[in-house]
Design a protein around this motif. Sequence first.
Motif, PDB file in Angstrom:
ATOM      1  N   THR A   1      32.219  66.411 102.885  1.00  0.00           N
ATOM      2  CA  THR A   1      32.198  67.874 102.981  1.00  0.00           C
ATOM      3  C   THR A   1      32.033  68.488 101.607  1.00  0.00           C
ATOM      4  O   THR A   1      31.274  69.432 101.426  1.00  0.00           O
ATOM      5  CB  THR A   1      33.501  68.382 103.637  1.00  0.00           C
ATOM      6  OG1 THR A   1      33.647  67.762 104.908  1.00  0.00           O
ATOM      7  CG2 THR A   1      33.486  69.881 103.793  1.00  0.00           C
ATOM      8  N   ARG A   2      32.728  67.927 100.649  1.00  0.00           N
ATOM      9  CA  ARG A   2      32.664  68.428  99.273  1.00  0.00           C
ATOM     10  C   ARG A   2      31.241  68.352  98.735  1.00  0.00           C
ATOM     11  O   ARG A   2      30.742  69.285  98.115  1.00  0.00           O
ATOM     12  CB  ARG A   2      33.605  67.607  98.407  1.00  0.00           C
ATOM     13  CG  ARG A   2      33.629  68.032  96.978  1.00  0.00           C
ATOM     14  CD  ARG A   2      34.608  67.176  96.230  1.00  0.00           C
ATOM     15  NE  ARG A   2      34.492  67.445  94.820  1.00  0.00           N
ATOM     16  CZ  ARG A   2      35.291  66.981  93.926  1.00  0.00           C
ATOM     17  NH1 ARG A   2      36.289  66.213  94.270  1.00  0.00           N
ATOM     18  NH2 ARG A   2      35.112  67.260  92.669  1.00  0.00           N
ATOM     19  N   SER A   3      30.585  67.234  98.973  1.00  0.00           N
ATOM     20  CA  SER A   3      29.210  67.053  98.507  1.00  0.00           C
ATOM     21  C   SER A   3      28.292  68.118  99.096  1.00  0.00           C
ATOM     22  O   SER A   3      27.467  68.708  98.386  1.00  0.00           O
ATOM     23  CB  SER A   3      28.724  65.658  98.887  1.00  0.00           C
ATOM     24  OG  SER A   3      27.380  65.489  98.549  1.00  0.00           O
TER      25      SER A   3
ATOM     26  N   LEU B   1      38.857  71.815  97.628  1.00  0.00           N
ATOM     27  CA  LEU B   1      39.897  71.469  98.597  1.00  0.00           C
ATOM     28  C   LEU B   1      39.449  70.446  99.626  1.00  0.00           C
ATOM     29  O   LEU B   1      40.244  70.028 100.470  1.00  0.00           O
ATOM     30  CB  LEU B   1      40.342  72.736  99.337  1.00  0.00           C
ATOM     31  CG  LEU B   1      40.839  73.898  98.478  1.00  0.00           C
ATOM     32  CD1 LEU B   1      41.044  75.133  99.338  1.00  0.00           C
ATOM     33  CD2 LEU B   1      42.118  73.506  97.761  1.00  0.00           C
ATOM     34  N   SER B   2      38.195  70.020  99.589  1.00  0.00           N
ATOM     35  CA  SER B   2      37.614  69.212 100.658  1.00  0.00           C
ATOM     36  C   SER B   2      37.504  67.736 100.299  1.00  0.00           C
ATOM     37  O   SER B   2      37.584  67.345  99.140  1.00  0.00           O
ATOM     38  CB  SER B   2      36.223  69.740 101.005  1.00  0.00           C
ATOM     39  OG  SER B   2      36.315  71.059 101.467  1.00  0.00           O
TER      40      SER B   2
ATOM     41  N   VAL C   1      25.280  73.413  98.567  1.00  0.00           N
ATOM     42  CA  VAL C   1      25.059  74.799  98.981  1.00  0.00           C
ATOM     43  C   VAL C   1      25.374  75.745  97.826  1.00  0.00           C
ATOM     44  O   VAL C   1      24.634  76.700  97.577  1.00  0.00           O
ATOM     45  CB  VAL C   1      25.909  75.151 100.222  1.00  0.00           C
ATOM     46  CG1 VAL C   1      25.832  76.641 100.538  1.00  0.00           C
ATOM     47  CG2 VAL C   1      25.457  74.332 101.425  1.00  0.00           C
ATOM     48  N   ALA C   2      26.453  75.473  97.105  1.00  0.00           N
ATOM     49  CA  ALA C   2      26.804  76.307  95.946  1.00  0.00           C
ATOM     50  C   ALA C   2      25.683  76.286  94.911  1.00  0.00           C
ATOM     51  O   ALA C   2      25.328  77.322  94.337  1.00  0.00           O
ATOM     52  CB  ALA C   2      28.115  75.832  95.323  1.00  0.00           C
ATOM     53  N   GLU C   3      25.120  75.118  94.674  1.00  0.00           N
ATOM     54  CA  GLU C   3      24.005  74.997  93.722  1.00  0.00           C
ATOM     55  C   GLU C   3      22.793  75.792  94.193  1.00  0.00           C
ATOM     56  O   GLU C   3      22.147  76.486  93.407  1.00  0.00           O
ATOM     57  CB  GLU C   3      23.640  73.518  93.535  1.00  0.00           C
ATOM     58  CG  GLU C   3      22.413  73.277  92.690  1.00  0.00           C
ATOM     59  CD  GLU C   3      22.606  73.629  91.226  1.00  0.00           C
ATOM     60  OE1 GLU C   3      21.593  73.696  90.507  1.00  0.00           O
ATOM     61  OE2 GLU C   3      23.742  73.855  90.794  1.00  0.00           O
ATOM     62  N   ASP C   4      22.488  75.710  95.486  1.00  0.00           N
ATOM     63  CA  ASP C   4      21.363  76.478  96.036  1.00  0.00           C
ATOM     64  C   ASP C   4      21.598  77.974  95.869  1.00  0.00           C
ATOM     65  O   ASP C   4      20.673  78.723  95.524  1.00  0.00           O
ATOM     66  CB  ASP C   4      21.154  76.152  97.513  1.00  0.00           C
ATOM     67  CG  ASP C   4      20.664  74.733  97.731  1.00  0.00           C
ATOM     68  OD1 ASP C   4      20.154  74.122  96.771  1.00  0.00           O
ATOM     69  OD2 ASP C   4      20.792  74.245  98.867  1.00  0.00           O
ATOM     70  N   CYS C   5      22.823  78.415  96.107  1.00  0.00           N
ATOM     71  CA  CYS C   5      23.146  79.840  95.939  1.00  0.00           C
ATOM     72  C   CYS C   5      23.007  80.260  94.484  1.00  0.00           C
ATOM     73  O   CYS C   5      22.503  81.342  94.186  1.00  0.00           O
ATOM     74  CB  CYS C   5      24.567  80.123  96.439  1.00  0.00           C
ATOM     75  SG  CYS C   5      24.738  80.007  98.225  1.00  0.00           S
TER      76      CYS C   5
ATOM     77  N   VAL D   1      32.666  80.875  97.090  1.00  0.00           N
ATOM     78  CA  VAL D   1      33.370  80.362  98.261  1.00  0.00           C
ATOM     79  C   VAL D   1      33.129  78.867  98.415  1.00  0.00           C
ATOM     80  O   VAL D   1      34.072  78.096  98.660  1.00  0.00           O
ATOM     81  CB  VAL D   1      32.938  81.120  99.542  1.00  0.00           C
ATOM     82  CG1 VAL D   1      33.435  80.428 100.797  1.00  0.00           C
ATOM     83  CG2 VAL D   1      33.444  82.551  99.500  1.00  0.00           C
ATOM     84  N   CYS D   2      31.894  78.439  98.275  1.00  0.00           N
ATOM     85  CA  CYS D   2      31.581  77.016  98.401  1.00  0.00           C
ATOM     86  C   CYS D   2      32.278  76.187  97.340  1.00  0.00           C
ATOM     87  O   CYS D   2      32.805  75.107  97.627  1.00  0.00           O
ATOM     88  CB  CYS D   2      30.070  76.792  98.351  1.00  0.00           C
ATOM     89  SG  CYS D   2      29.215  77.364  99.821  1.00  0.00           S
ATOM     90  N   LEU D   3      32.300  76.678  96.117  1.00  0.00           N
ATOM     91  CA  LEU D   3      32.979  75.943  95.048  1.00  0.00           C
ATOM     92  C   LEU D   3      34.480  75.866  95.300  1.00  0.00           C
ATOM     93  O   LEU D   3      35.103  74.811  95.089  1.00  0.00           O
ATOM     94  CB  LEU D   3      32.698  76.599  93.692  1.00  0.00           C
ATOM     95  CG  LEU D   3      31.268  76.459  93.179  1.00  0.00           C
ATOM     96  CD1 LEU D   3      31.063  77.304  91.925  1.00  0.00           C
ATOM     97  CD2 LEU D   3      30.918  75.004  92.921  1.00  0.00           C
TER      98      LEU D   3
END
Length: 73
Positions: free
Chosen positions: A26-28, A21-22, A33-37, A14-16
């Motif tokens: 916001t994208r950063s 789209l951001s 968060v995606a990396e942490d997940c 979802v984050c990716l």
Amino acid sequence: MNKELREFRRLERVCLEQAALSMDLTRSGLLKVAEDCRVAAEAIEAQLSRRPFAGAVQALVLALSATRLSNRH
């Protein structure tokens, strides 16, 4: 533990998707968060053969501490 693993992978996707789209700021954040997940999911996968619940908790702690360290630099 499989439930936690699936949830981290879902959140990563979802984050990716949203990051694609951001705008810049916001994208950063979404990419971090995606990396942490991803890190948490990989840690859970590594712990699957070991202690089920303790591994998930440890993975989350590791992911959160990595985030704090990266935010300081």
